[in-house]
Design an enzyme around this catalytic site. Structure first.
Site, PDB file in Angstrom:
ATOM      1  CD  GLN A 162      -2.949  -1.175   2.240  1.00 32.71           C
ATOM      2  OE1 GLN A 162      -2.817  -0.435   3.213  1.00 32.71           O
ATOM      3  NE2 GLN A 162      -3.952  -2.023   2.128  1.00 32.71           N
ATOM      4  CG  ASP A 219      -3.952  -9.577   3.621  1.00 34.82           C
ATOM      5  OD1 ASP A 219      -3.617  -8.857   4.584  1.00 34.82           O
ATOM      6  OD2 ASP A 219      -4.160  -9.125   2.489  1.00 34.82           O
TER       7      ASP A 219
HETATM    8  C1  S3P Z   1      -2.796  -4.774   0.032  1.00 34.06           C
HETATM    9  C2  S3P Z   1      -1.614  -4.823   0.720  1.00 34.06           C
HETATM   10  C3  S3P Z   1      -1.481  -5.397   2.062  1.00 34.06           C
HETATM   11  C4  S3P Z   1      -2.682  -6.247   2.449  1.00 34.06           C
HETATM   12  C5  S3P Z   1      -3.983  -5.630   2.053  1.00 34.06           C
HETATM   13  C6  S3P Z   1      -4.032  -5.355   0.566  1.00 34.06           C
HETATM   14  C7  S3P Z   1      -2.795  -4.149  -1.303  1.00 34.06           C
HETATM   15  O1  S3P Z   1      -1.336  -4.359   2.987  1.00 34.06           O
HETATM   16  O2  S3P Z   1      -2.675  -6.515   3.833  1.00 34.06           O
HETATM   17  O3  S3P Z   1      -5.066  -6.508   2.387  1.00 34.06           O
HETATM   18  O4  S3P Z   1      -3.742  -4.389  -2.072  1.00 34.06           O
HETATM   19  O5  S3P Z   1      -1.859  -3.418  -1.613  1.00 34.06           O
HETATM   20  P1  S3P Z   1       0.134  -3.729   3.275  1.00 34.06           P
HETATM   21  O6  S3P Z   1       0.743  -3.523   1.971  1.00 34.06           O
HETATM   22  O7  S3P Z   1      -0.076  -2.445   3.996  1.00 34.06           O
HETATM   23  O8  S3P Z   1       0.826  -4.766   4.123  1.00 34.06           O
END
Ligand code: S3P
Length: 449
Positions: A188, A336
């Protein structure tokens, strides 16, 4: 299976109680399952489709509440998105830099991906003002991890607790490129910065301490962005301003949703499930490696590539599991899936250790505390570690009242644990599953024998 084994009761506050009663004669899981579309890819397809030039066609979109939040935010900023369905969604892109100032607050609901990725785009739209918020869970999740790098690029963002909590207000700016060294392996964070880099003249680079999921990189390239990737240092550079063109996206099944069936098939005796059309991007397959370490019998069949993402059918047969240790670089590749891995560990011989997973504390709930509390209520032996869990397997579970804490992955993990618990398990606030897997209970009913 008889209808009385699984029942759903809708409460006055519209929450659901999922009641699972294991029959004394025992049960098994059999059949073929198609899990819904990948959540991460669904968000990105809608977002890139909205900001690209021309039309994007999306097949296999996840119809969960999270992608619906993404669609409604981008509709509020001018993108035309046809009715959401799994067959074909058409997005009429408005072109990079053309997001309109919305007349109301953008609401990302429960979705961290919607809010964090979108922030990169909003912050880099000069002359426009945006406000963003989310539900109770999202308003308590840390946003400084994306606000800080965006501020390093010159972004103007305000919010509670030192600009770290939503609601946030954003005054769009022409940003300056940066090289951001992220302290956490987070797709993210990485994606937020890359999206901000699309409109920013020059080279914007993100370096992460371990590789997180790379769906943004794959899709940005497919849409025409100029990206360079250095696998040695886990760095990605985008050159802006970019040109994005609408594409055809085929969303594979979500391995994070498949994980519930992989663990269920492994721990429910005499089971065999075929989970078809699952995305097996190597940045997401930590769960397959972890389950292999535990002795699970999982075969990858019909491996293929679909629209730039590796896909396979996964066959699982029940087997005796043993404990394992999960730490280091594998953690972001299965972040996840750790709640459902904890369920597998409860049924494995020996003590499973999960470390380096402090990120679980800032997901839709504190997944370390909530999983430990709820599994322990059922009789498991789970101790919290600051950055993970220690789980001693082999104690039989007894059905009782447990609570999802409105976290979709907790709701589904507890439902799978209930299949191997004696008596009746009642999962409160089980409707949370619809965030990523609206048909979860229907599928569970169908494959139970
Ligand atoms: C996601 C990244 C993950 C994951 C989330 C979806 C994404 O979070 O836990 O459910 O789609 O980029 P982080 O990148 O913050 O770990």
């Amino acid at each position: 299976m008889s209808a009385s084994v699984i029942t759903v009761e809708t409460q006055k506050d519209l929450s659901h109680k999922l009641i699972i009663q294991r029959p004394s004669a025992g049960l098994s899981l059999q059949g073929c399952i198609r899990v819904p579309g990948d959540k991460s890819i669904s968000h990105r397809a809608l977002m890139l489709g909205a900001i690209a030039q021309g039309e994007t066609e999306i097949q296999g979109l996840l119809l969960g509440e999270d992608p619906r939040s993404t669609a409604s935010c981008f509709q509020a900023m001018g993108a035309q998105i046809s009715e959401l369905n799994t067959e074909l969604v058409r997005v009429q892109g408005i072109g990079l830099g053309n997001l309109q100032e919305p007349v109301d607050v953008l609401n990302a609901g429960n979705s961290g991906t919607t809010l964090r990725l979108m922030l990169g785009l909003l912050a880099s739209h000069p002359g426009r003002f945006f406000t963003v918020t989310g539900d109770n869970s999202l308003r308590s999740r840390p946003m400084s991890r994306v606000v800080k790098p965006l501020q390093q690029m010159g972004a103007q963002i305000w919010g509670r607790k030192g600009n770290s909590l939503a609601p946030l207000a954003i005054q769009g700016q022409a940003l300056k490129p940066t090289h951001y060294y992220s302290p956490i392996a987070s797709a993210q964070v990485k994606s937020c910065i890359l999206l901000a880099g699309l409109l920013t003249a020059g080279q914007t680079t993100v370096t992460e301490p371990a590789l997180s999921r790379d769906h943004s990189e794959r899709m940005l390239r497919a849409f025409g962005a100029e990206l360079s990737i250095d696998p040695e240092t886990n760095s990605v550079t985008v050159t802006g301003p970019a040109q994005l063109h609408g594409q055809k996206v085929i969303v594979p099944g979500d391995i994070s949703s498949a994980a519930f069936w992989l663990v269920a098939g492994a721990i429910v005796p005499d089971s065999e499930l075929l989970v078809e059309n699952v995305g097996v991007n190597p940045t997401r397959t930590g769960i397959l490696e972890a389950l292999a370490l535990m002795g699970a019998d999982i075969q990858l069949e019909n491996q293929r590539e679909v629209a730039g993402e590796p896909v396979a059918d996964l066959r699982v047969r029940s087997s005796r599991l043993k404990s394992c240790t999960i730490a280091g670089d594998i953690v972001p590749r299965m972040i996840d899936e750790i709640p459902i891995l904890a369920v597998a560990a409860v049924f494995a011989a020996g003590t499973t250790i999960i470390r380096d997973a402090e990120e679980l504390r800032v997901k839709e709930s504190d997944r370390i505390t909530v999983m430990a509390q709820q599994l322990n209520k059922m009789g498991a032996k789970v101790s919290e570690l600051p950055d993970g869990m220690e789980i001693t397997g082999g104690t039989p579970l007894v059905g009782t009242d447990v609570d999802s804490h409105t976290d979709h992955r907790i709701a589904m993990s507890l439902a799978i644990a209930a299949l191997v618990s004696t008596g009746i398990t009642t999962i409160h606030r089980a409707e949370a599953a619809a965030i990523s897997y609206p048909d979860f209970t229907a599928t569970l009913k169908r494959v139970l024998f």
